[in-house]
Design a protein around this motif. Structure first.
Motif, PDB file in Angstrom:
ATOM      1  N   ASN A 209      45.302  33.294  31.673  1.00 18.73           N
ATOM      2  CA  ASN A 209      45.566  34.348  32.648  1.00 18.73           C
ATOM      3  C   ASN A 209      44.655  34.510  33.763  1.00 18.73           C
ATOM      4  O   ASN A 209      44.874  34.915  34.775  1.00 18.73           O
ATOM      5  CB  ASN A 209      44.900  35.644  31.464  1.00 18.73           C
ATOM      6  N   ILE A 210      43.296  33.839  33.577  1.00 13.30           N
ATOM      7  CA  ILE A 210      42.445  33.630  34.615  1.00 13.30           C
ATOM      8  C   ILE A 210      43.237  32.789  35.824  1.00 13.30           C
ATOM      9  O   ILE A 210      43.038  33.127  37.028  1.00 13.30           O
ATOM     10  CB  ILE A 210      41.059  33.038  34.196  1.00 13.30           C
ATOM     11  N   ASP A 215      45.847  32.162  40.989  1.00 10.52           N
ATOM     12  CA  ASP A 215      46.839  31.967  41.978  1.00 10.52           C
ATOM     13  C   ASP A 215      47.132  33.067  42.643  1.00 10.52           C
ATOM     14  O   ASP A 215      47.390  33.038  44.073  1.00 10.52           O
ATOM     15  CB  ASP A 215      48.046  31.485  41.206  1.00 10.52           C
ATOM     16  N   GLU A 216      47.088  34.286  42.189  1.00  7.72           N
ATOM     17  CA  GLU A 216      47.653  35.500  42.733  1.00  7.72           C
ATOM     18  C   GLU A 216      46.450  35.933  43.876  1.00  7.72           C
ATOM     19  O   GLU A 216      46.786  36.316  45.000  1.00  7.72           O
ATOM     20  CB  GLU A 216      47.413  36.844  41.834  1.00  7.72           C
ATOM     21  N   MET A 277      36.504  26.632  36.185  1.00 10.96           N
ATOM     22  CA  MET A 277      36.502  28.197  36.420  1.00 10.96           C
ATOM     23  C   MET A 277      34.965  28.615  36.744  1.00 10.96           C
ATOM     24  O   MET A 277      34.608  29.472  37.468  1.00 10.96           O
ATOM     25  CB  MET A 277      36.680  28.814  35.217  1.00 10.96           C
ATOM     26  N   THR A 278      34.106  27.621  36.191  1.00 11.09           N
ATOM     27  CA  THR A 278      32.503  27.736  36.445  1.00 11.09           C
ATOM     28  C   THR A 278      32.129  27.726  38.284  1.00 11.09           C
ATOM     29  O   THR A 278      31.588  28.381  38.730  1.00 11.09           O
ATOM     30  CB  THR A 278      31.553  26.946  35.858  1.00 11.09           C
ATOM     31  N   ILE A 279      32.853  26.472  38.510  1.00  8.86           N
ATOM     32  CA  ILE A 279      32.644  26.296  40.268  1.00  8.86           C
ATOM     33  C   ILE A 279      33.442  27.404  40.967  1.00  8.86           C
ATOM     34  O   ILE A 279      32.852  27.892  41.940  1.00  8.86           O
ATOM     35  CB  ILE A 279      33.257  24.987  40.346  1.00  8.86           C
ATOM     36  N   TRP A 280      34.522  27.793  40.461  1.00 10.21           N
ATOM     37  CA  TRP A 280      35.337  28.846  41.253  1.00 10.21           C
ATOM     38  C   TRP A 280      34.245  30.172  41.187  1.00 10.21           C
ATOM     39  O   TRP A 280      34.302  30.851  42.205  1.00 10.21           O
ATOM     40  CB  TRP A 280      36.529  29.161  40.365  1.00 10.21           C
ATOM     41  N   LEU A 312      40.491  42.072  42.743  1.00  8.27           N
ATOM     42  CA  LEU A 312      41.033  40.747  42.031  1.00  8.27           C
ATOM     43  C   LEU A 312      39.654  39.783  41.726  1.00  8.27           C
ATOM     44  O   LEU A 312      39.358  39.053  40.663  1.00  8.27           O
ATOM     45  CB  LEU A 312      41.981  40.075  42.589  1.00  8.27           C
ATOM     46  N   ALA A 313      38.870  39.704  42.782  1.00  7.71           N
ATOM     47  CA  ALA A 313      37.526  38.865  42.529  1.00  7.71           C
ATOM     48  C   ALA A 313      36.724  39.468  41.404  1.00  7.71           C
ATOM     49  O   ALA A 313      36.397  38.634  40.312  1.00  7.71           O
ATOM     50  CB  ALA A 313      36.949  38.791  43.900  1.00  7.71           C
ATOM     51  N   GLN A 314      36.715  40.566  41.461  1.00  4.61           N
ATOM     52  CA  GLN A 314      35.801  41.307  40.428  1.00  4.61           C
ATOM     53  C   GLN A 314      36.299  41.051  38.752  1.00  4.61           C
ATOM     54  O   GLN A 314      35.601  40.788  37.969  1.00  4.61           O
ATOM     55  CB  GLN A 314      35.621  42.872  40.630  1.00  4.61           C
ATOM     56  N   ALA A 315      37.683  40.994  38.693  1.00  8.58           N
ATOM     57  CA  ALA A 315      38.346  40.908  37.672  1.00  8.58           C
ATOM     58  C   ALA A 315      38.265  39.431  37.334  1.00  8.58           C
ATOM     59  O   ALA A 315      37.799  39.238  35.969  1.00  8.58           O
ATOM     60  CB  ALA A 315      39.820  41.267  37.797  1.00  8.58           C
TER      61      ALA A 315
END
Length: 363
Positions: A209-210, A215-216, A277-280, A312-315
């Protein structure tokens, strides 16, 4: 009748038989000496009939006595055979009970070895999960066959064997402790395996999902960046902080992606995934979110609908935090189990080794 008793009785009968025969030989010699110029097979039945009659009576009595002794010996022999059969059955039963303990001891040794090997795998997972909580780290599970093999051994036979050999003063406590530990490892191992499947499944779904949201997010960044570029074509003299922020995100995304492509598996294992995802979250999403809030506070609403990217960033940040928190909590659970029940110096492993030692002392 024991073998020793039978041997003693047999030798006693042999002794009495031999003594009787010697006595008969002596009496025969004396009876013969009473006749002058006697010769073999020429007995004087007329003159010596009294001596011969007495001798015949004595001989009959002696032979009857010897016959009785041999009948008695035969009875003793039959009794000995029956007793020997019972002894053999008892020996065989005792051997079977001891074999059950030997089998249980063997399985316990392998169970203990498997636990310590599993502890190594848990430790590897704990390190990997702590270093990269958003990665799909795996636990290798060793086959858990030995608890079931121990539980399949006849429990009544084990109880009787411990009662017979008494490897410790409180052998009943040993019996209870044995099955408590084995049952625990049978159920806890299955529980850990099932929890790991659930954790991995949930983590995979959330990670997927992440990834879709990332991508979105990147697609939306590209769209808005292209939109701003078109706007800048009409007014090149006007600086645009929104473009700078979007350009930062795109540049950083390309950077982490390319870095990931240029690393082999050994480098990934040693240094971690640069595109995790930690780096992102740390290098892209959080800086973008903070900067977007700052722009909104400074300029208010914008023409590019940055609110969509902000949401989106917050989610993404929230979901990555959930992913990390779940991993940390799961690691704490695995670490607690590992330290309490699987590492070599844990209390349970020490108890298993103590039982193995006690079973090994049986002669």
């Amino acid at each position: 009748m024991t073998k020793t008793q039978y041997t003693r009785i047999s030798w006693s009968i042999y002794f009495f038989t031999f003594s009787t025969l010697i006595l008969l030989a002596w009496i025969t010699f004396k009876a013969a000496s009473a006749t002058e110029n006697w010769s073999y097979f020429q007995l004087d039945f007329k003159e010596k009939h009294t001596i011969i009659s007495s001798y015949g009576t004595l001989l009959a009595a002696a032979l009857s006595f010897i016959s009785i002794l041999f009948v008695l010996m035969d009875l003793m022999y039959q009794k000995r055979l029956k007793h020997e059969e019972i002894e053999n059955k008892e020996i065989e039963a005792k051997k079977k009970l001891k074999d059950n303990l030997e089998i249980t001891k063997l399985f316990l040794e392998h169970l203990t070895t498997n636990c310590t090997l599993q502890s190594v795998e848990f430790s590897k997972f704990i390190v990997s999960e702590n270093q990269n909580p958003t990665q799909m780290n795996l636990i290798s599970f060793y086959p858990n066959t030995f608890p079931k093999l121990i539980l399949n051994v006849d429990k009544k036979a084990i109880f009787e064997a411990l009662n017979l050999f008494k490897p410790s003063e409180d052998w009943k406590k040993l019996y209870v402790k044995l099955y408590q530990l084995v049952d625990f490892y049978d159920k806890s191992y299955a529980e850990l395996s099932e929890k790991n499947k659930i954790h991995y499944s949930n983590k995979y779904k959330l990670s997927k999902n992440i990834s879709e949201l990332v991508d979105e997010f990147i697609d939306e960044v590209s769209k808005k960046r292209n939109q701003i570029i078109e706007d800048k074509e009409t007014d090149k003299s006007k600086p645009n902080p929104y473009f700078d922020l979007l350009d930062f995100v795109q540049t950083k995304a390309i950077e982490v992606t390319e870095k990931r492509k240029n690393m082999d598996n050994s480098e990934l294992l040693e240094n971690g995934d640069p595109a995790s995802m930690t780096i992102w979250r740390k290098d892209i999403l959080q800086p973008f979110f903070d900067a977007s809030l700052s722009l909104r506070n400074s300029f208010g609403s914008d023409n590019y609908k940055f609110e969509v990217l902000l949401n989106l960033a917050q989610a993404l940040i929230r979901k990555i935090d959930i992913l990390t928190t779940d991993s940390v909590n799961y690691v704490e659970n695995i670490e607690q189990y590992n330290n309490s029940y699987y590492i070599e110096d844990s209390e349970n492993i020490k108890k298993l080794k103590e039982i193995i030692t006690q079973l090994g002392d049986i002669e």
